[in-house]
Design a protein around this motif. Structure first.
Motif, PDB file in Angstrom:
ATOM      1  N   LYS A 248       0.840  -1.190  -0.098  1.00  0.00           N
ATOM      2  CA  LYS A 248      -0.150  -0.017   0.172  1.00  0.00           C
ATOM      3  C   LYS A 248       1.050   1.093  -0.015  1.00  0.00           C
ATOM      4  CE  LYS A 248      -3.768   2.176   2.260  1.00  0.00           C
ATOM      5  NZ  LYS A 248      -4.702   2.183   3.609  1.00  0.00           N
ATOM      6  N   ILE A 249       0.811   1.984  -0.917  1.00  0.00           N
ATOM      7  CA  ILE A 249       1.503   3.283  -1.009  1.00  0.00           C
ATOM      8  C   ILE A 249       0.533   4.545  -0.579  1.00  0.00           C
ATOM      9  CG2 ILE A 249       2.499   4.855  -2.606  1.00  0.00           C
ATOM     10  CD1 ILE A 249       3.108   2.504  -4.693  1.00  0.00           C
ATOM     11  N   GLU A 250       0.983   5.223   0.425  1.00  0.00           N
ATOM     12  CA  GLU A 250       0.447   6.444   0.766  1.00  0.00           C
ATOM     13  C   GLU A 250       1.286   7.637   0.620  1.00  0.00           C
ATOM     14  OE1 GLU A 250      -0.724   5.692   4.654  1.00  0.00           O
ATOM     15  OE2 GLU A 250      -2.338   4.122   4.208  1.00  0.00           O
ATOM     16  N   PRO A 251       0.754   8.879   0.525  1.00  0.00           N
ATOM     17  CA  PRO A 251       1.439   9.958   0.329  1.00  0.00           C
ATOM     18  C   PRO A 251       1.922  10.392   1.963  1.00  0.00           C
ATOM     19  CG  PRO A 251      -0.815  10.447   0.545  1.00  0.00           C
ATOM     20  CD  PRO A 251      -0.857   9.022   0.085  1.00  0.00           C
ATOM     21  N   TYR A 252       3.191  11.085   1.960  1.00  0.00           N
ATOM     22  CA  TYR A 252       3.896  11.427   3.194  1.00  0.00           C
ATOM     23  C   TYR A 252       3.118  12.703   3.681  1.00  0.00           C
ATOM     24  CZ  TYR A 252       7.187  13.391   6.327  1.00  0.00           C
ATOM     25  OH  TYR A 252       8.062  14.065   7.327  1.00  0.00           O
ATOM     26  N   HIS A 253       2.604  12.701   4.909  1.00  0.00           N
ATOM     27  CA  HIS A 253       1.886  13.654   5.479  1.00  0.00           C
ATOM     28  C   HIS A 253       2.794  14.182   6.725  1.00  0.00           C
ATOM     29  CE1 HIS A 253      -1.549  13.248   3.170  1.00  0.00           C
ATOM     30  NE2 HIS A 253      -1.697  11.830   3.476  1.00  0.00           N
ATOM     31  N   PRO A 254       3.533  15.179   6.654  1.00  0.00           N
ATOM     32  CA  PRO A 254       4.228  15.614   7.680  1.00  0.00           C
ATOM     33  C   PRO A 254       3.635  16.287   8.872  1.00  0.00           C
ATOM     34  CG  PRO A 254       4.296  17.194   6.152  1.00  0.00           C
ATOM     35  CD  PRO A 254       3.723  16.190   5.396  1.00  0.00           C
ATOM     36  N   THR A 255       3.879  15.580  10.085  1.00  0.00           N
ATOM     37  CA  THR A 255       3.355  15.902  11.337  1.00  0.00           C
ATOM     38  C   THR A 255       4.481  16.458  12.195  1.00  0.00           C
ATOM     39  OG1 THR A 255       3.389  13.880  12.170  1.00  0.00           O
ATOM     40  CG2 THR A 255       1.358  14.601  11.233  1.00  0.00           C
ATOM     41  N   LEU A 256       4.295  17.381  13.184  1.00  0.00           N
ATOM     42  CA  LEU A 256       5.424  18.106  13.697  1.00  0.00           C
ATOM     43  C   LEU A 256       5.288  17.463  15.347  1.00  0.00           C
ATOM     44  CD1 LEU A 256       4.981  21.863  13.056  1.00  0.00           C
ATOM     45  CD2 LEU A 256       6.480  20.116  11.987  1.00  0.00           C
ATOM     46  N   HIS A 257       6.528  17.133  15.672  1.00  0.00           N
ATOM     47  CA  HIS A 257       6.552  16.392  17.149  1.00  0.00           C
ATOM     48  C   HIS A 257       7.738  17.030  17.857  1.00  0.00           C
ATOM     49  CE1 HIS A 257       3.621  13.096  15.982  1.00  0.00           C
ATOM     50  NE2 HIS A 257       4.395  13.011  14.964  1.00  0.00           N
TER      51      HIS A 257
ATOM     52  N   LEU B  45       9.427  14.160  10.487  1.00  0.00           N
ATOM     53  CA  LEU B  45      10.403  13.078  10.427  1.00  0.00           C
ATOM     54  C   LEU B  45      11.360  13.372   9.584  1.00  0.00           C
ATOM     55  CD1 LEU B  45      10.705   9.996  11.272  1.00  0.00           C
ATOM     56  CD2 LEU B  45       9.681   9.347   9.276  1.00  0.00           C
ATOM     57  N   LEU B  46      11.335  14.137   8.621  1.00  0.00           N
ATOM     58  CA  LEU B  46      12.539  14.213   7.606  1.00  0.00           C
ATOM     59  C   LEU B  46      13.405  15.681   8.140  1.00  0.00           C
ATOM     60  CD1 LEU B  46      10.963  13.468   4.255  1.00  0.00           C
ATOM     61  CD2 LEU B  46      12.323  12.011   5.601  1.00  0.00           C
ATOM     62  N   GLY B  47      12.904  16.097   8.960  1.00  0.00           N
ATOM     63  CA  GLY B  47      13.348  17.515   9.359  1.00  0.00           C
ATOM     64  C   GLY B  47      13.050  18.684   8.454  1.00  0.00           C
ATOM     65  N   ASN B  48      12.398  18.440   7.382  1.00  0.00           N
ATOM     66  CA  ASN B  48      12.150  19.475   6.485  1.00  0.00           C
ATOM     67  C   ASN B  48      11.218  20.865   6.961  1.00  0.00           C
ATOM     68  OD1 ASN B  48      13.633  18.212   4.478  1.00  0.00           O
ATOM     69  ND2 ASN B  48      11.869  17.148   3.775  1.00  0.00           N
TER      70      ASN B  48
ATOM     71  N   TYR C 150       8.958  29.553  12.318  1.00  0.00           N
ATOM     72  CA  TYR C 150       8.565  28.362  11.596  1.00  0.00           C
ATOM     73  C   TYR C 150       9.671  28.406  10.157  1.00  0.00           C
ATOM     74  CZ  TYR C 150       6.221  24.788   8.511  1.00  0.00           C
ATOM     75  OH  TYR C 150       5.729  23.953   7.524  1.00  0.00           O
ATOM     76  N   ALA C 151      10.073  27.232   9.903  1.00  0.00           N
ATOM     77  CA  ALA C 151      11.166  27.115   8.854  1.00  0.00           C
ATOM     78  C   ALA C 151      10.727  25.943   7.804  1.00  0.00           C
ATOM     79  CB  ALA C 151      12.321  27.163   9.129  1.00  0.00           C
TER      80      ALA C 151
ATOM     81  N   LEU D  66      13.577  26.578  -2.614  1.00  0.00           N
ATOM     82  CA  LEU D  66      13.340  27.941  -2.148  1.00  0.00           C
ATOM     83  C   LEU D  66      12.966  27.760  -0.414  1.00  0.00           C
ATOM     84  CD1 LEU D  66      13.244  31.011  -2.111  1.00  0.00           C
ATOM     85  CD2 LEU D  66      10.782  30.686  -2.919  1.00  0.00           C
ATOM     86  N   ASN D  67      13.932  27.904   0.379  1.00  0.00           N
ATOM     87  CA  ASN D  67      13.541  27.594   1.524  1.00  0.00           C
ATOM     88  C   ASN D  67      13.270  28.940   2.038  1.00  0.00           C
ATOM     89  OD1 ASN D  67      15.068  25.067   1.509  1.00  0.00           O
ATOM     90  ND2 ASN D  67      16.803  25.784   1.909  1.00  0.00           N
ATOM     91  N   PHE D  68      12.119  28.895   3.223  1.00  0.00           N
ATOM     92  CA  PHE D  68      11.577  30.220   3.849  1.00  0.00           C
ATOM     93  C   PHE D  68      11.335  29.970   5.395  1.00  0.00           C
ATOM     94  CE2 PHE D  68       7.839  27.782   3.100  1.00  0.00           C
ATOM     95  CZ  PHE D  68       7.000  27.783   4.167  1.00  0.00           C
TER      96      PHE D  68
END
Length: 763
Positions: A372-381, A412-415, A437-438, A444-446
């Motif tokens: 099962k392929i699911e998109p990566y949903h970033p959540t902050l911890h 999870l990725l630190g992005n 927030y970064a 283009l990083n912001f």
């Protein structure tokens, strides 16, 4: 071949400490020049040295090599004479390694990767007409173009021993790709793992590296006799950094073979003239000896010995490539011998052997329907929390309770990162607040956020004689409470250079704090500063767009940079009631006189505010980051007495809306490593330096000069202040850098030197 290209480190003293391509005389081994400077080259992130090798064009003028650029492999074509990259071949493939030129120099074959599978690709030398030669899930590595231009030798795991569905891979074998028929033929009679094929100049034989004898050696395959010949019998292996790295090359225009051999603790390049003269008899694999069980008279089960012998023969037949790989078990009685994988029977019930378990296992990959392929949903911890602190400390500036903490949230990725922090230091209105927030997920990083930060700057200082060797020293501190909402975008051009653009809205709460202290010069007594009053000033609001260019390729030592440069050039437009422009440039260089032992660090810094509101926030240069020897306390004390003139020693001449400083430091190590006897600890690294500083602060309308004018008046004139001295830098277990500077101010009322203690790395 007259010259050879190879990857190596160079001279430590010349800062050649990273792997780069070098050119050497192929006969004498003398190093001629360094061809690349990949680590400090913004166009190349690193050389692909582990599984790739460079290749000369047939005329020897151009060298093709693989480098990592913008996260993927690129083929670089380097002009050997000028050492300039003449072309970059970026095909969009995730991997491009092992280039090999066609005999006419018009095309290049290489191993490319797409979708996780490596195959052979061909491209014109001008970057056009990319063509995939091999297909399928089998590997295609280390291609080598034949001298007649019709065939390509390469390494692959294709064959009956490979079953992709079971993730079972056979050993690497040498294969031949026919360009006319697009067919692949595996060279017969290979044993063990074989890699790095290289054609003889006449195209009638092929050299390669094989471990079929247990040690990697150079072998030769003759296409006429269809026999394999062992050319070398070294005690150590013919191999490079890894067991799968290329380590062999046969010159096109000369009958000379170069190879890598591990000798005396180093990887060294060796060469063979006319390597085919080492060809003796065809290689014959050693016979496999089989030990059979011998039944003694006391062994009443004759069939058990026969069964053991049969199992032994079967086990040997399963893997006959190397007799030393067979595992044999000998019973304590000394006569019964069997394969280790076969367990003896006990009673009527025969146990299941390890070999049988392996035969019955189903090693097939799971079906695609079960994945099962699911998109990566970033959540902050919460990822990090600074140590909370709280305390109380009364002082002359009205401080009391202090403390604070900060929490970092990230995905999870630190992005994506969110920083929330706060602190107080006495008064609530001077609290520190930060929310940032970064995002680093795109090119283009912001960053965006809000912060409240108090600033305190010396605004004015004076001294009043009250008689009897006594005086009242007065100071005015400007307090700024800056509340700012901001947005900043960072666009990297490469790994060293970037542009920054952004804007902020700033609310600037201003106040002046009037302080005074009594001084008795005769008795050497002072009362300490007390707050006389706090006068609020009008609040200012600004909208500030800015743009900056940043370049940084500095290499860090234990206490500061030792090689490279750092530049930052910025322009800010402060738009408001009292608007002004601010221009700054911070230029730093680190030149290695003797790399890692003696560094000349230089810095030029200027920060200038121009416009109606330039006087709102004056700049102060009397700190170690700018010029040493002119800090507030020592500068007033050098006046010496109440009756002395303070025209040339007041701290206010270190204030201005426009500043310029220049610094030079000669840095050298004092302690690199010093173990304390039997204790499991070492003294931290300690560096020394000698320095010379110069700087000046002034405001629009004041006259500036390099030397002190006659009848100097600091309210209308300014001149260049200078100092010199030496310092120490201690790396405290990578937690902080402790700084001690002994500075002698050349333009003070006297030239008495003193120590200054601070924290932070050198500039």
């Amino acid at each position: 071949m007259a010259e050879i290209a190879y990857i190596s480190t160079g001279s430590l003293l010349r800062a050649e400490v990273f792997l780069d391509l070098y050119l050497a005389d192929a006969s004498t081994g003398k190093r001629l020049k360094r061809l690349t400077n990949s680590v400090l080259n913004p166009e190349t992130e690193e050389l692909r040295y582990g599984y790739s090798q460079s290749a000369f064009s047939p005329d020897g003028r151009t060298l093709a090599y693989t480098g990592l650029r913008k996260g993927r492999d690129v083929l670089f074509l380097l002009d050997v004479k000028s050492r300039q990259v003449v072309r970059r071949l970026d095909t969009g493939l995730t991997q491009m390694i092992g280039p090999s030129w066609s005999p006419d120099g018009r095309r290049i074959v290489f191993s490319g990767s797409r979708g996780g599978f490596s195959n052979l690709f061909m491209i014109d030398a001008d970057g056009r007409n990319l063509r995939q030669l091999t297909t399928g899930a089998y590997a295609g590595l280390m291609p080598s173009w034949s001298p007649d231009g019709r065939r390509i030798a390469f390494v692959s795991d294709r064959g009956p021993d490979t079953d992709i569905s079971l993730l079972k891979f056979g050993k690497w074998q040498i294969n031949i790709f026919d360009l006319q028929t697009a067919t692949v033929e595996t060279i017969p009679g290979q044993g063990g793992k074989n890699l790095n094929p290289s054609w003889a100049p006449d195209g009638k034989s092929l050299a390669y590296i094989s471990d079929r004898t247990g040690i990697t050696q150079i072998f030769l395959y003759d296409f006429d006799t269809k026999q394999h010949y062992q050319l070398t019998k070294f005690l150590g292996g013919v191999q490079s950094v890894t067991e799968n790295s290329p380590a062999l090359s046969w010159a096109r225009q000369a009958d000379k073979l170069a190879f890598v051999y591990f000798d005396d603790g180093n990887y060294t390049v060796w060469s063979l003239n006319n390597p085919r003269q080492l060809k003796k008899d065809p290689y014959v694999p050693p016979a496999t000896s089989v030990v059979l069980a011998v039944a003694s008279a006391a062994d009443s089960a004759a069939m058990r010995a026969a069964r053991a012998a049969t199992s032994m023969v079967a086990a040997t037949a399963r893997d006959s490539t190397d007799a030393r790989r067979q595992s044999i078990y000998r019973a304590p009685n000394g006569t019964t011998v069997r394969a280790s994988a076969d367990l003896p029977s006990t009673g009527a019930q025969n146990p299941v052997s390890v070999a049988a378990l392996h035969d019955s296992l189903t090693m097939a990959l799971p079906s695609e329907e079960s994945l099962k392929i699911e998109p990566y949903h970033p959540t902050l911890h919460a990822e990090a929390i600074s140590r909370p602190q709280i305390g109380y400390s009364q002082n002359n500036f009205g401080r009391g309770v202090y403390g604070g903490t900060a929490i970092l949230f990230a995905d999870l990725l630190g992005n994506r990162q969110l920083l929330v922090g706060g602190a107080i230091n006495g008064r609530i209105e001077e609290a520190q607040v930060a929310i940032n927030y970064a995002s680093y997920s795109k090119r283009l990083n912001f960053a965006t956020g809000f912060q409240q930060q108090p600033y305190f700057q010396l605004y004015d200082a004076s001294q009043q004689d009250i008689g009897g060797g006594r005086a009242i020293q007065s100071q005015v501190l400007a307090r700024f409470v800056q509340r700012q909402a901001y947005f900043a975008g960072l666009y990297p051009l490469n790994r060293f250079n970037r542009f920054e653009v952004g804007a902020s809205f700033t609310n600037l709460d201003r106040a002046l704090m009037y302080l005074s202290q009594g001084v008795d010069y005769g008795a050497g007594f002072q009362t300490g500063y007390q707050i006389d009053s706090i006068a609020n000033r009008p609040t200012l609001n600004y909208t500030t767009p800015y743009v900056a260019y940043v370049s940084d390729d500095a290499l860090m030592g234990s206490t500061g940079p030792i090689y490279g440069h750092r530049y930052r050039i910025e322009a800010d437009a402060n738009i408001g009631k009292l608007g002004y422009m601010n221009y700054s440039a911070d230029l730093r260089r680190y030149d290695a006189i003797v790399f890692s032992f003696l560094t000349l660090a230089t810095r030029f810094y200027t920060d200038e505010a121009v416009g109606p509101g330039e006087n709102i926030r004056p700049k102060y240069i009397g700190i170690p980051q700018y010029i040493r020897g002119y800090d507030r306390e020592n500068y007033l004390s050098t006046c010496g007495a109440v009756s002395a003139s303070t025209a040339d020693c007041g701290a206010t001449q270190l204030l201005g809306t426009r500043v310029v400083t220049a610094n030079a430091e000669l840095r050298f190590p004092l302690i690199r490593r010093f173990d304390l006897g039997f204790l499991p600890i070492s003294l931290p690294p300690l560096d020394g330096l000698v320095f010379y500083d110069a700087g000046m602060a002034w405001t629009g309308g004041q006259k500036v000069s390099l030397t002190k004018p006659a009848n100097y008046d600091q309210s209308t004139q300014r001149y260049l202040l200078r100092s010199y001295g030496f310092g120490l830098r201690l790396n405290l277990f990578n937690l902080a850098v402790l700084r001690w500077d002994y500075a002698v101010p050349l333009d003070a009322s006297n030239r008495k030197g003193y120590w200054w203690f601070s924290l932070g790395p050198s500039f």
